[in-house]
Design a protein around this motif. Structure first.
Motif, short mmCIF file in Angstrom:
data_model
loop_
_atom_site.label_atom_id
_atom_site.label_comp_id
_atom_site.label_asym_id
_atom_site.label_seq_id
_atom_site.Cartn_x
_atom_site.Cartn_y
_atom_site.Cartn_z
N PHE A 139 5.17 -5.58 -3.09
CA PHE A 139 4.17 -4.87 -3.88
C PHE A 139 2.76 -5.20 -3.42
CE2 PHE A 139 7.16 -4.36 -7.72
CZ PHE A 139 7.56 -3.11 -7.28
N VAL A 140 2.51 -6.44 -3.11
CA VAL A 140 1.18 -6.84 -2.63
C VAL A 140 0.88 -6.19 -1.29
CG1 VAL A 140 -0.15 -8.81 -1.79
CG2 VAL A 140 1.09 -8.99 -3.94
N LEU A 141 1.85 -6.16 -0.40
CA LEU A 141 1.65 -5.52 0.90
C LEU A 141 1.39 -4.02 0.76
CD1 LEU A 141 4.30 -7.34 3.11
CD2 LEU A 141 1.81 -7.58 3.17
N ILE A 142 2.09 -3.38 -0.17
CA ILE A 142 1.85 -1.96 -0.41
C ILE A 142 0.45 -1.73 -0.96
CG2 ILE A 142 2.54 0.00 -1.87
CD1 ILE A 142 5.44 -0.97 -1.53
N ALA A 143 0.02 -2.58 -1.91
CA ALA A 143 -1.32 -2.44 -2.48
C ALA A 143 -2.41 -2.65 -1.43
CB ALA A 143 -1.50 -3.42 -3.64
#
Length: 70
Positions: A14-18
């Motif tokens: 999720f952090v990488l997507i954000a």
């Protein structure tokens, strides 16, 4: 305790997507003009259009059409 082995990789994804979405927005110049949207509400776009007021006869006809059929 074994659930943490699943939740940590999901959180990292999720952090990488954000971060990827943020860099995409910066690259596609989404943040270049921040002042236009805050000022655009102050200008009236309908100022050039003539006002369209209905005549009393048109309002009477329109109010008669709204009722239930007999």
């Amino acid at each position: 305790m074994s659930i943490i082995y699943v939740l940590i990789p999901i959180a990292m994804i999720f952090v990488l997507i954000a971060v990827a979405v943020f860099f995409w927005a910066v690259k596609s110049e989404q943040f270049d003009d921040l002042d236009r949207q805050s000022v655009s509400i102050l200008f009236d776009e309908d100022a050039d259009k003539p006002s369209q007021t209905a005549s009393p006869n048109q309002e009477k006809i329109a109010s008669q059409d709204k009722g239930m059929p007999l």
